[in-house]
Motif scaffolding. Structure first.
Motif, PDB file in Angstrom:
ATOM      1  N   ASP A 192      45.850 -52.089  32.055  1.00 29.56           N
ATOM      2  CA  ASP A 192      46.750 -53.239  32.169  1.00 29.56           C
ATOM      3  C   ASP A 192      47.917 -53.143  31.197  1.00 29.56           C
ATOM      4  O   ASP A 192      49.055 -53.472  31.533  1.00 29.56           O
ATOM      5  CB  ASP A 192      45.997 -54.548  31.935  1.00 29.56           C
ATOM      6  N   ILE A 193      47.653 -52.686  29.999  1.00 27.71           N
ATOM      7  CA  ILE A 193      48.707 -52.578  28.991  1.00 27.71           C
ATOM      8  C   ILE A 193      49.713 -51.505  29.399  1.00 27.71           C
ATOM      9  O   ILE A 193      50.920 -51.744  29.438  1.00 27.71           O
ATOM     10  CB  ILE A 193      48.112 -52.249  27.612  1.00 27.71           C
ATOM     11  N   TYR A 223      54.115 -51.431  30.979  1.00 27.85           N
ATOM     12  CA  TYR A 223      55.229 -50.620  30.493  1.00 27.85           C
ATOM     13  C   TYR A 223      55.767 -49.694  31.577  1.00 27.85           C
ATOM     14  O   TYR A 223      56.979 -49.499  31.703  1.00 27.85           O
ATOM     15  CB  TYR A 223      54.817 -49.797  29.271  1.00 27.85           C
ATOM     16  N   TYR A 227      45.652 -42.454  31.819  1.00 27.26           N
ATOM     17  CA  TYR A 227      45.332 -43.736  31.215  1.00 27.26           C
ATOM     18  C   TYR A 227      44.180 -43.652  30.217  1.00 27.26           C
ATOM     19  O   TYR A 227      44.127 -44.393  29.259  1.00 27.26           O
ATOM     20  CB  TYR A 227      44.957 -44.756  32.290  1.00 27.26           C
ATOM     21  N   SER A 240      40.220 -50.024  29.878  1.00 23.63           N
ATOM     22  CA  SER A 240      40.738 -51.200  29.174  1.00 23.63           C
ATOM     23  C   SER A 240      42.232 -51.083  28.859  1.00 23.63           C
ATOM     24  O   SER A 240      42.898 -52.080  28.630  1.00 23.63           O
ATOM     25  CB  SER A 240      39.962 -51.428  27.882  1.00 23.63           C
ATOM     26  N   TYR A 241      42.770 -49.858  28.872  1.00 19.25           N
ATOM     27  CA  TYR A 241      44.185 -49.670  28.571  1.00 19.25           C
ATOM     28  C   TYR A 241      45.084 -49.742  29.802  1.00 19.25           C
ATOM     29  O   TYR A 241      46.305 -49.752  29.681  1.00 19.25           O
ATOM     30  CB  TYR A 241      44.421 -48.327  27.881  1.00 19.25           C
TER      31      TYR A 241
END
Length: 68
Positions: A51-52, A56, A44, A48-49
């Motif tokens: 959740d995005i 997917y 990851y 902050s990334y």
């Protein structure tokens, strides 16, 4: 009975000119991967990334009709 979903995927079509490739969109239900175990290791990076990327990943789980 299990629900079978098909997703549009882009496939490259063989052509004589490698500088002008051609692609077509087809529906694929990933039947050829039904009995194959697929493992994914995802780095990851920044918090902050998460959740995005997680959205997917969850979309692509077999339980949601994906291939993972």
């Amino acid at each position: 009975s299990s629900l079978v979903l098909a997703f549009p995927v882009t496939r490259r079509v063989s052509s004589s000119d490698p500088l002008k490739p051609s692609c077509i969109t087809v529906e694929d239900d990933y039947e050829d991967l039904r009995d194959v175990k697929i493992y994914a290791l995802v780095y990851y990076g920044r918090r902050s990334y998460v959740d995005i990327l997680n959205a997917y990943l969850e979309r692509n789980l077999r339980s949601n009709g994906g291939v993972l």
